[in-house]
Design a protein around this motif. Structure first.
Motif, PDB file in Angstrom:
ATOM      1  N   ILE A 189      19.054   4.391   1.080  1.00 38.18           N
ATOM      2  CA  ILE A 189      19.414   5.480   0.122  1.00 38.18           C
ATOM      3  C   ILE A 189      18.161   5.892  -0.718  1.00 38.18           C
ATOM      4  N   ASN A 190      18.139   7.110  -1.526  1.00 36.07           N
ATOM      5  CA  ASN A 190      17.102   7.628  -2.036  1.00 36.07           C
ATOM      6  C   ASN A 190      17.765   8.385  -3.276  1.00 36.07           C
ATOM      7  N   THR A 191      17.477   8.038  -4.433  1.00 39.96           N
ATOM      8  CA  THR A 191      17.943   8.577  -5.710  1.00 39.96           C
ATOM      9  C   THR A 191      16.920   8.478  -6.767  1.00 39.96           C
ATOM     10  N   PRO A 251       0.870  -1.257   0.014  1.00 39.79           N
ATOM     11  CA  PRO A 251      -0.068   0.024   0.138  1.00 39.79           C
ATOM     12  C   PRO A 251       0.700   1.239   0.165  1.00 39.79           C
ATOM     13  N   GLY A 252       1.628   1.468  -0.879  1.00 38.59           N
ATOM     14  CA  GLY A 252       2.499   2.717  -1.178  1.00 38.59           C
ATOM     15  C   GLY A 252       3.717   2.436  -1.174  1.00 38.59           C
ATOM     16  N   GLY A 253       4.576   3.389  -1.315  1.00 41.53           N
ATOM     17  CA  GLY A 253       6.197   3.231  -0.914  1.00 41.53           C
ATOM     18  C   GLY A 253       6.273   3.143   0.521  1.00 41.53           C
ATOM     19  N   GLN A 254       5.707   3.946   1.086  1.00 39.30           N
ATOM     20  CA  GLN A 254       5.962   4.068   2.732  1.00 39.30           C
ATOM     21  C   GLN A 254       5.659   2.812   3.507  1.00 39.30           C
ATOM     22  N   ALA A 255       4.630   1.971   3.178  1.00 38.28           N
ATOM     23  CA  ALA A 255       4.497   0.772   3.664  1.00 38.28           C
ATOM     24  C   ALA A 255       5.542  -0.198   3.321  1.00 38.28           C
ATOM     25  N   GLY A 256       6.180  -0.105   2.041  1.00 36.67           N
ATOM     26  CA  GLY A 256       7.121  -0.685   1.311  1.00 36.67           C
ATOM     27  C   GLY A 256       8.463  -0.596   2.227  1.00 36.67           C
ATOM     28  N   LEU A 257       8.643   0.831   2.543  1.00 34.85           N
ATOM     29  CA  LEU A 257       9.991   1.115   3.315  1.00 34.85           C
ATOM     30  C   LEU A 257       9.677   0.337   4.714  1.00 34.85           C
ATOM     31  N   PHE A 258       8.834   0.481   5.233  1.00 31.80           N
ATOM     32  CA  PHE A 258       8.462  -0.182   6.542  1.00 31.80           C
ATOM     33  C   PHE A 258       8.709  -1.457   6.700  1.00 31.80           C
ATOM     34  N   GLY A 289       9.411   1.009  -4.599  1.00 33.26           N
ATOM     35  CA  GLY A 289       8.939   1.695  -6.012  1.00 33.26           C
ATOM     36  C   GLY A 289       7.328   2.297  -5.576  1.00 33.26           C
ATOM     37  N   SER A 290       6.736   2.908  -6.510  1.00 32.33           N
ATOM     38  CA  SER A 290       5.421   3.593  -5.956  1.00 32.33           C
ATOM     39  C   SER A 290       4.886   4.002  -7.297  1.00 32.33           C
ATOM     40  N   MET A 291       3.475   4.071  -7.243  1.00 29.15           N
ATOM     41  CA  MET A 291       2.675   4.994  -8.242  1.00 29.15           C
ATOM     42  C   MET A 291       2.495   6.269  -7.865  1.00 29.15           C
ATOM     43  N   SER A 292       2.955   6.646  -6.604  1.00 29.18           N
ATOM     44  CA  SER A 292       2.361   8.180  -6.085  1.00 29.18           C
ATOM     45  C   SER A 292       2.894   9.074  -7.105  1.00 29.18           C
ATOM     46  N   LYS A 293       4.208   9.028  -7.167  1.00 33.22           N
ATOM     47  CA  LYS A 293       5.052  10.383  -7.765  1.00 33.22           C
ATOM     48  C   LYS A 293       4.957  10.195  -9.278  1.00 33.22           C
ATOM     49  N   ASN A 313      16.621  12.186  -5.030  1.00 26.36           N
ATOM     50  CA  ASN A 313      16.580  12.321  -3.676  1.00 26.36           C
ATOM     51  C   ASN A 313      15.464  13.527  -3.430  1.00 26.36           C
ATOM     52  N   ASN A 314      14.831  12.994  -2.433  1.00 25.09           N
ATOM     53  CA  ASN A 314      13.785  13.938  -1.581  1.00 25.09           C
ATOM     54  C   ASN A 314      14.533  14.229  -0.311  1.00 25.09           C
ATOM     55  N   PRO A 315      14.949  15.252   0.133  1.00 23.68           N
ATOM     56  CA  PRO A 315      14.557  16.697  -0.140  1.00 23.68           C
ATOM     57  C   PRO A 315      15.569  17.247  -1.258  1.00 23.68           C
ATOM     58  N   SER A 319      16.950   0.806  -1.330  1.00 22.99           N
ATOM     59  CA  SER A 319      17.115   1.506  -2.360  1.00 22.99           C
ATOM     60  C   SER A 319      15.759   2.160  -2.876  1.00 22.99           C
ATOM     61  N   ASP A 320      15.235   3.436  -2.303  1.00 23.29           N
ATOM     62  CA  ASP A 320      13.942   4.121  -2.479  1.00 23.29           C
ATOM     63  C   ASP A 320      14.103   4.829  -3.640  1.00 23.29           C
ATOM     64  N   GLU A 321      13.373   4.087  -4.675  1.00 22.63           N
ATOM     65  CA  GLU A 321      13.476   4.893  -6.180  1.00 22.63           C
ATOM     66  C   GLU A 321      12.169   5.363  -6.603  1.00 22.63           C
ATOM     67  N   VAL A 322      11.423   5.863  -5.538  1.00 27.50           N
ATOM     68  CA  VAL A 322       9.973   6.363  -5.905  1.00 27.50           C
ATOM     69  C   VAL A 322       9.988   7.528  -6.760  1.00 27.50           C
ATOM     70  N   TYR A 323      11.121   8.075  -7.003  1.00 27.69           N
ATOM     71  CA  TYR A 323      11.039   9.267  -8.095  1.00 27.69           C
ATOM     72  C   TYR A 323      11.794   9.014  -9.389  1.00 27.69           C
TER      73      TYR A 323
HETATM   74  N1  PMP Z   1      10.095   8.069  -0.447  1.00 31.94           N
HETATM   75  C1  PMP Z   1      10.203   9.112  -0.507  1.00 31.94           C
HETATM   76  C2  PMP Z   1      11.529   9.825  -0.749  1.00 31.94           C
HETATM   77  C3  PMP Z   1       9.054  10.183  -0.522  1.00 31.94           C
HETATM   78  O1  PMP Z   1       9.316  11.418  -0.950  1.00 31.94           O
HETATM   79  C4  PMP Z   1       7.999   9.638  -0.325  1.00 31.94           C
HETATM   80  C5  PMP Z   1       6.507  10.618  -0.535  1.00 31.94           C
HETATM   81  N2  PMP Z   1       6.623  11.859  -0.321  1.00 31.94           N
HETATM   82  C6  PMP Z   1       7.808   8.136  -0.121  1.00 31.94           C
HETATM   83  C7  PMP Z   1       8.795   7.560  -0.177  1.00 31.94           C
HETATM   84  C8  PMP Z   1       6.513   7.716  -0.002  1.00 31.94           C
HETATM   85  O2  PMP Z   1       5.331   7.650  -0.809  1.00 31.94           O
HETATM   86  P1  PMP Z   1       4.265   6.976  -0.994  1.00 31.94           P
HETATM   87  O3  PMP Z   1       3.869   5.881   0.193  1.00 31.94           O
HETATM   88  O4  PMP Z   1       3.201   7.716  -1.542  1.00 31.94           O
HETATM   89  O5  PMP Z   1       4.405   5.699  -2.233  1.00 31.94           O
END
Ligand code: PMP
Length: 389
Positions: free
Chosen positions: A170-172, A99-106, A232-236, A174-176, A202-206
């Protein structure tokens, strides 16, 4: 009665750095004209073709429990997509839908960290990172990335912090910071992970939002597919933030445990949402290009404006929906600059300090206002900085 230590210490400390954001929201709700360049939410809604697909799927009856690992066709599509984008052999058995990238990260951290373990993350960081790591009962250890290195992580810094660590996040892009990690950076990071026997998350949501350079997934580097979990995520990519659909891609054995975890936590993602995600991915690049185009355009606009003055500088970046601006020549902290900008002009940006210590003296601008308002807000920000310098 006492709450668990893990839960009550998820986000310790007082101000989480989001005070200014809440203030902007309050003032806006009270009727003030506030231009918000704060959070990573598109200024466009989910495309109507995706919503139609969602509606069709729901009407067709895909409203009961969906397969916990994810709908097979979506797992296959995500696998194919990653294989095509990275060249690494990937099958549905390497994919769990979340359910989204955040749940995936957790879930990914839960998969590799036990209570008392050390998980590493990089500062500046996306706001939820330390709490996500602590959710596993682990110690969240920050490694600073420095403006002198364009916020690219340095292998020596990671190595110095790696003692006893089991994972690195890591996240690329990158946010922020908007920084896209170079191949050199990623090879160095991968080397440390292999040497120190560390899992890489590896957070690749962007990954679809690259304006300069290229997105390289560390999973493609030698010896990394077996120790990397890609989020990964469909969010962004598809402006589907509210739909809550994403995935984890990794070694089959880890994915099988993650499916078991999903059975005991989320019990999957709604079928009609997954069908909509499958529809969107099957449409190919036009949808994600349409979602990304405004950010590319505004980034060009910002580069032009920033080049016309010499107080504020743009952190060398190439992706995502953010610009990190170096405000140190104003003599103010990011927090003080952001507060004064909000008070003087009703423009809200995020202080760099909200994302850790490493981005002190910076502010993050989300490019999430339509072009004219964005240009106006950024021009005002730049002239305000000039008056302070
Ligand atoms: N990773 C990064 C770097 C983000 O910026 C965000 C959302 N702002 C997320 C993960 C989580 O995104 P979501 O759960 O909507 O997929």
């Amino acid at each position: 009665m006492q709450l668990s230590y893990t839960l009550s210490n998820l986000t310790p400390g007082g101000d989480d750095g989001w005070g200014l954001f809440y203030e902007a929201r309050r003032r806006k709700a009270a009727g003030e004209a506030i231009l918000e360049l704060t959070i990573g939410e598109h200024d466009i809604p989910t495309h109507e073709t995706i919503l139609n697909a969602m509606h069709r799927a729901a009407l067709a009856g895909h409203t009961g429990y969906a397969a916990v690992p994810g709908v097979e066709a979506l797992r296959q599509k995500v696998a194919r997509r990653l294989e095509e984008r990275t060249g690494v052999a990937t099958g549905p058995e390497n994919v769990v839908i979340t359910p989204g990238g955040q749940a995936g990260l957790f879930a990914a951290h839960k998969a590799v960290l036990d209570a008392g373990d050390v998980g590493l993350y990089l500062d500046p960081f996306y706001a939820t990172y330390p709490g996500t790591l602590r959710g596993s009962g682990a110690e969240a250890r920050a490694i600073a990335c420095h403006p002198e290195h364009g916020f690219q992580p340095q292998a020596a810094d990671i190595r110095a912090a790696a003692q006893g660590a089991k994972s690195l996040l890591i996240n690329t892009p990158n946010n922020p910071t908007g920084v896209v990690y170079t191949r050199e950076t990623l090879e160095a990071v991968a080397q440390v992970c292999r040497d120190e026997d560390i899992w890489l998350i590896s957070d690749e949501v962007y990954d679809t939002q690259i304006w300069e350079g290229e997105h390289i997934s560390p999973r493609t580097l030698p010896g990394m597919a077996e120790r990397t979990l890609v989020i990964g995520s469909m969010s962004k990519s598809h402006a589907m933030t509210g739909s809550r659909v994403g995935w984890i891609v990794g070694p089959e054995e880890v994915i099988s445990h993650l499916i078991n975890l999903a059975t005991h936590t989320t019990y999957g993602v709604p079928g009609y949402i997954q069908d909509a995600a499958l529809f969107a991915l099957n449409e190919g690049p036009w949808l994600e290009d349409e979602v990304g185009a405004p950010f590319r355009r505004r980034r060009d606009m910002a580069e032009r404006l920033i080049a016309q003055q010499n107080v504020v500088s743009l952190v060398p970046s190439g992706g995502a929906m953010y610009l990190m601006l170096d405000m140190r020549a104003t003599g103010l902290s990011g927090q003080d600059f952001a507060q004064q900008l909000l008070d003087a002009h009703g423009i809200a940006v995020m202080p760099g300090e909200s994302f850790g210590r490493a981005a002190a003296g910076h502010v993050r601008v989300a490019m999430t206002l339509e072009d004219t308002a964005f240009e106006e807000a950024l021009s005002k920000l730049l002239s305000f900085a000039e008056t302070l310098a």
